[in-house]
Design a protein around this motif. Structure first.
Motif, PDB file in Angstrom:
ATOM      1  N   ARG A 148     -35.137 -48.542 -49.985  1.00  0.00           N
ATOM      2  CA  ARG A 148     -34.574 -50.606 -50.009  1.00  0.00           C
ATOM      3  C   ARG A 148     -33.898 -50.703 -48.453  1.00  0.00           C
ATOM      4  NH1 ARG A 148     -31.284 -51.431 -54.905  1.00  0.00           N
ATOM      5  NH2 ARG A 148     -29.187 -50.493 -53.867  1.00  0.00           N
ATOM      6  N   ASN A 149     -33.058 -49.008 -47.789  1.00  0.00           N
ATOM      7  CA  ASN A 149     -32.850 -48.604 -46.666  1.00  0.00           C
ATOM      8  C   ASN A 149     -32.946 -48.756 -45.804  1.00  0.00           C
ATOM      9  OD1 ASN A 149     -30.055 -50.512 -47.892  1.00  0.00           O
ATOM     10  ND2 ASN A 149     -30.010 -48.274 -48.306  1.00  0.00           N
ATOM     11  N   ALA A 150     -34.838 -47.899 -45.618  1.00  0.00           N
ATOM     12  CA  ALA A 150     -34.841 -47.131 -44.706  1.00  0.00           C
ATOM     13  C   ALA A 150     -36.328 -47.864 -44.207  1.00  0.00           C
ATOM     14  CB  ALA A 150     -36.417 -46.500 -46.025  1.00  0.00           C
ATOM     15  N   LEU A 151     -36.683 -47.475 -42.827  1.00  0.00           N
ATOM     16  CA  LEU A 151     -36.821 -47.316 -41.974  1.00  0.00           C
ATOM     17  C   LEU A 151     -38.037 -46.902 -41.553  1.00  0.00           C
ATOM     18  CD1 LEU A 151     -37.759 -49.350 -39.718  1.00  0.00           C
ATOM     19  CD2 LEU A 151     -36.226 -48.278 -37.600  1.00  0.00           C
ATOM     20  N   ILE A 152     -39.384 -47.217 -41.739  1.00  0.00           N
ATOM     21  CA  ILE A 152     -40.646 -45.928 -42.317  1.00  0.00           C
ATOM     22  C   ILE A 152     -41.637 -46.384 -40.987  1.00  0.00           C
ATOM     23  CG2 ILE A 152     -41.569 -45.391 -43.277  1.00  0.00           C
ATOM     24  CD1 ILE A 152     -40.495 -46.399 -45.727  1.00  0.00           C
ATOM     25  N   GLY A 153     -41.872 -45.625 -40.570  1.00  0.00           N
ATOM     26  CA  GLY A 153     -43.412 -45.524 -39.240  1.00  0.00           C
ATOM     27  C   GLY A 153     -44.533 -45.034 -40.164  1.00  0.00           C
ATOM     28  N   MET A 154     -45.357 -45.960 -39.852  1.00  0.00           N
ATOM     29  CA  MET A 154     -46.888 -45.776 -40.075  1.00  0.00           C
ATOM     30  C   MET A 154     -48.343 -45.890 -38.971  1.00  0.00           C
ATOM     31  SD  MET A 154     -47.644 -48.165 -43.659  1.00  0.00           S
ATOM     32  CE  MET A 154     -49.959 -47.910 -43.024  1.00  0.00           C
ATOM     33  N   CYS A 155     -48.743 -45.294 -39.373  1.00  0.00           N
ATOM     34  CA  CYS A 155     -50.290 -44.920 -38.508  1.00  0.00           C
ATOM     35  C   CYS A 155     -51.130 -46.370 -37.908  1.00  0.00           C
ATOM     36  CB  CYS A 155     -51.173 -44.171 -39.170  1.00  0.00           C
ATOM     37  SG  CYS A 155     -51.886 -44.190 -40.318  1.00  0.00           S
ATOM     38  N   ASP A 156     -51.928 -46.174 -37.060  1.00  0.00           N
ATOM     39  CA  ASP A 156     -52.269 -47.912 -37.189  1.00  0.00           C
ATOM     40  C   ASP A 156     -53.500 -47.431 -37.628  1.00  0.00           C
ATOM     41  OD1 ASP A 156     -51.229 -48.049 -34.526  1.00  0.00           O
ATOM     42  OD2 ASP A 156     -52.155 -46.733 -32.780  1.00  0.00           O
ATOM     43  N   VAL A 184     -40.886 -52.020 -41.757  1.00  0.00           N
ATOM     44  CA  VAL A 184     -42.144 -50.950 -41.272  1.00  0.00           C
ATOM     45  C   VAL A 184     -42.605 -51.030 -39.733  1.00  0.00           C
ATOM     46  CG1 VAL A 184     -44.468 -50.187 -42.255  1.00  0.00           C
ATOM     47  CG2 VAL A 184     -43.266 -51.073 -44.158  1.00  0.00           C
ATOM     48  N   ARG A 185     -42.391 -50.011 -39.338  1.00  0.00           N
ATOM     49  CA  ARG A 185     -43.029 -49.880 -37.497  1.00  0.00           C
ATOM     50  C   ARG A 185     -44.157 -49.666 -37.406  1.00  0.00           C
ATOM     51  NH1 ARG A 185     -40.364 -53.353 -38.577  1.00  0.00           N
ATOM     52  NH2 ARG A 185     -38.047 -53.655 -37.933  1.00  0.00           N
ATOM     53  N   ARG A 186     -44.730 -49.854 -37.165  1.00  0.00           N
ATOM     54  CA  ARG A 186     -46.686 -49.502 -36.172  1.00  0.00           C
ATOM     55  C   ARG A 186     -46.084 -48.485 -34.886  1.00  0.00           C
ATOM     56  NH1 ARG A 186     -49.447 -51.710 -38.601  1.00  0.00           N
ATOM     57  NH2 ARG A 186     -49.965 -50.089 -41.066  1.00  0.00           N
ATOM     58  N   LEU A 187     -46.075 -48.329 -34.479  1.00  0.00           N
ATOM     59  CA  LEU A 187     -45.129 -47.364 -32.962  1.00  0.00           C
ATOM     60  C   LEU A 187     -46.795 -47.215 -31.961  1.00  0.00           C
ATOM     61  CD1 LEU A 187     -42.280 -45.490 -33.381  1.00  0.00           C
ATOM     62  CD2 LEU A 187     -42.576 -47.294 -33.111  1.00  0.00           C
ATOM     63  N   GLY A 188     -47.730 -46.719 -32.423  1.00  0.00           N
ATOM     64  CA  GLY A 188     -49.098 -46.047 -31.743  1.00  0.00           C
ATOM     65  C   GLY A 188     -48.727 -44.564 -31.675  1.00  0.00           C
ATOM     66  N   THR A 189     -47.842 -44.157 -31.313  1.00  0.00           N
ATOM     67  CA  THR A 189     -47.938 -42.421 -31.410  1.00  0.00           C
ATOM     68  C   THR A 189     -47.111 -41.976 -32.452  1.00  0.00           C
ATOM     69  OG1 THR A 189     -46.820 -41.225 -29.760  1.00  0.00           O
ATOM     70  CG2 THR A 189     -45.897 -43.458 -30.040  1.00  0.00           C
ATOM     71  N   ALA A 198     -37.396 -35.901 -37.361  1.00  0.00           N
ATOM     72  CA  ALA A 198     -36.257 -35.307 -36.920  1.00  0.00           C
ATOM     73  C   ALA A 198     -34.385 -36.047 -36.371  1.00  0.00           C
ATOM     74  CB  ALA A 198     -36.638 -34.624 -35.551  1.00  0.00           C
ATOM     75  N   ASP A 199     -34.381 -36.771 -35.879  1.00  0.00           N
ATOM     76  CA  ASP A 199     -33.322 -37.762 -35.463  1.00  0.00           C
ATOM     77  C   ASP A 199     -33.014 -38.950 -36.073  1.00  0.00           C
ATOM     78  OD1 ASP A 199     -33.970 -39.434 -34.153  1.00  0.00           O
ATOM     79  OD2 ASP A 199     -34.241 -38.960 -31.790  1.00  0.00           O
ATOM     80  N   GLY A 200     -33.166 -39.056 -37.230  1.00  0.00           N
ATOM     81  CA  GLY A 200     -32.374 -40.298 -37.456  1.00  0.00           C
ATOM     82  C   GLY A 200     -32.896 -41.609 -37.468  1.00  0.00           C
ATOM     83  N   THR A 201     -33.897 -40.957 -36.262  1.00  0.00           N
ATOM     84  CA  THR A 201     -34.103 -42.769 -36.171  1.00  0.00           C
ATOM     85  C   THR A 201     -35.479 -43.995 -36.868  1.00  0.00           C
ATOM     86  OG1 THR A 201     -33.980 -42.805 -33.918  1.00  0.00           O
ATOM     87  CG2 THR A 201     -35.467 -44.051 -34.350  1.00  0.00           C
ATOM     88  N   LEU A 202     -35.950 -42.644 -37.445  1.00  0.00           N
ATOM     89  CA  LEU A 202     -36.664 -43.458 -38.543  1.00  0.00           C
ATOM     90  C   LEU A 202     -36.063 -42.209 -39.865  1.00  0.00           C
ATOM     91  CD1 LEU A 202     -40.632 -43.495 -36.801  1.00  0.00           C
ATOM     92  CD2 LEU A 202     -38.883 -45.004 -37.438  1.00  0.00           C
TER      93      LEU A 202
END
Length: 275
Positions: A148-156, A184-189, A198-202
């Motif tokens: 519930r505290n997590a920011l997650i990147g997902m593929c296209d 949930v964020r879809r960055l496209g890369t 690795a650096d904690g942004t996600l």
């Protein structure tokens, strides 16, 4: 072939990346060509790949090379792998969310990796057993322990011949994560997502698929920063994996079971010898 010195490999890769970053920053895409379903290539992709390939070949021509734009050549056990511009679509639209991703793979595992993010002014790198760095400073994954505290990147969502399968998997997982994660964020890369883990942004990054030029450099950088980098079934990730899950360790218990949506599809790991 004799295995190259990892320190020397990282040094030459950094010098090749200097040339690539300079070229990407000083030239604009003037030729954009469609190469598949919603997939494009620019003159900058091709030029960056040629620059890096030539520099690395001059250093040690016995090491193989796999580039997204021009394919594979040379040794299949020890080889450089490159995505000259990860997210060419972002790049061609002027978005800074794109990356140059370079790794050296030996026996299906990246051993050094470098990912440059030219338009944000950062460079990430790692060597096996020596930690991960951004612009020379050590980095580590986040300490986020609850979904519930997590920011997650997902593929296209999907494109190409397997689009319908990937659309279904992404839709199922997107719905579950949107209801449980903070965002949930879809960055496209994928290359950028992995170094941001690795650096904690996600806090995690999920990809249905595993093309080595997208994932090799980011996988070792994330792993050396303390992430778990896994296939869909929770097994350790390699260039032969079918999916790519990079997560801060405390979230693995929540995320790995969600990857079960990929079971009985081409995105589920296959028994040894059947890939």
């Amino acid at each position: 072939m004799p295995f190259p010195s990892l320190g020397d490999a990282l040094t030459v890769a950094q010098r090749a990346m200097d040339l690539a970053v300079h070229h990407a920053l000083s030239h604009r895409p003037t030729h954009i060509t469609t190469k598949g379903d919603r997939d494009v290539v620019t003159n900058i992709d091709v030029a960056v790949e040629n620059l890096i390939r030539d520099r690395l070949s001059d250093w040690d021509p016995a090491v193989g090379f796999v580039g997204e734009e021009n394919g594979a050549s040379g040794d299949e056990n020890t080889y450089w792998v490159l995505d000259p511009i990860d997210s060419t679509i972002n790049f061609s639209h002027g978005s800074p969310l794109c990356a140059i991703a370079l790794g050296l793979v030996h026996e299906d595992q990246p051993v050094p990796g470098i990912t440059a993010v030219p338009f944000l002014g950062h460079r990430y790198w790692a060597l096996t057993g020596e930690g991960a760095y951004r612009d020379g400073d050590p980095i580590s994954v986040s300490t986020t322990a609850r979904l519930r505290n997590a920011l997650i990147g997902m593929c296209d969502y999907g494109s190409g011949p397997d689009a319908s399968t990937r659309d279904r998997l992404c839709g199922d997982l997107d719905q579950r994560l949107t209801g449980q994660a903070q965002g949930v964020r879809r960055l496209g890369t994928t290359a950028l997502e992995l170094v941001w883990v690795a650096d904690g942004t996600l806090d995690a990054s999920i990809l249905f698929g595993n093309r080595a030029w997208d994932t090799a450099s980011g996988a070792i950088i994330a792993r050396e920063a303390g992430a778990l980098v896994l296939d869909a079934d929770g097994s350790p990730h390699s260039t032969r994996s079918r999916c790519t899950l990079a997560t801060t360790p405390a979230l693995a218990e929540a995320l790995v079971p969600m990857m079960e949506v990929a079971r009985n599809t081409t995105y589920w790991p296959q028994p040894a010898g059947t890939q």
